[in-house]
Design a protein around this motif. Structure first.
Motif, PDB file in Angstrom:
ATOM      1  N   SER A   1       9.339  43.895  29.769  1.00 35.56           N
ATOM      2  CA  SER A   1      10.074  44.906  28.155  1.00 35.56           C
ATOM      3  C   SER A   1       8.471  45.320  28.034  1.00 35.56           C
ATOM      4  O   SER A   1       8.554  46.262  26.828  1.00 35.56           O
ATOM      5  CB  SER A   1      10.943  44.293  27.969  1.00 35.56           C
ATOM      6  OG  SER A   1      11.295  43.235  28.014  1.00 35.56           O
TER       7      SER A   1
ATOM      8  N   THR B   1       8.547  38.496  30.104  1.00 35.57           N
ATOM      9  CA  THR B   1       8.852  37.833  31.538  1.00 35.57           C
ATOM     10  C   THR B   1       9.287  38.785  32.418  1.00 35.57           C
ATOM     11  O   THR B   1       9.170  39.304  33.378  1.00 35.57           O
ATOM     12  CB  THR B   1       9.912  36.322  31.476  1.00 35.57           C
ATOM     13  OG1 THR B   1       9.427  35.416  31.249  1.00 35.57           O
ATOM     14  CG2 THR B   1      10.002  36.481  33.193  1.00 35.57           C
ATOM     15  N   ASP B   2      10.269  39.314  31.425  1.00 31.70           N
ATOM     16  CA  ASP B   2      11.323  40.880  32.139  1.00 31.70           C
ATOM     17  C   ASP B   2      10.573  42.098  32.208  1.00 31.70           C
ATOM     18  O   ASP B   2      10.860  42.995  32.618  1.00 31.70           O
ATOM     19  CB  ASP B   2      12.566  40.595  31.489  1.00 31.70           C
ATOM     20  CG  ASP B   2      12.510  41.281  30.182  1.00 31.70           C
ATOM     21  OD1 ASP B   2      11.249  41.766  29.660  1.00 31.70           O
ATOM     22  OD2 ASP B   2      13.383  41.764  29.543  1.00 31.70           O
TER      23      ASP B   2
END
Length: 78
Positions: free
Chosen positions: A37, A34-35
């Motif tokens: 990464s 979600t981030d």
């Protein structure tokens, strides 16, 4: 990944661990943080994706082809 779910949906590992997601379903999936990464790209049926996590934290992820298919990875310190 099977039956359009991540199993287990929540996993705790120690920093430095490598996590492997295996696609045991009948369609392609992704493992997309979600981030932002990490993103596995498409994982074909019968294929897998592995990533080593060196920093403690919590990462939520989903399948970009199926937004209701979600999971969480908890990385604890050494």
């Amino acid at each position: 990944m099977k039956n359009s779910v991540f199993s287990p949906a929540s996993l705790t590992v120690v920093a430095g661990s490598t996590v492997t997601w295996m696609n045991d379903d009948n369609m392609k999936h992704t493992v997309t943080a979600t981030d932002g990464s990490f993103n596995s790209g498409d994982i074909a049926v019968g294929s897998s994706y592995s990533k080593t996590f060196s920093t403690a934290g919590t990462i939520n992820y989903s399948d970009s082809h199926n937004s209701s298919m979600t999971g969480v990875l908890i990385i604890s310190g050494y």
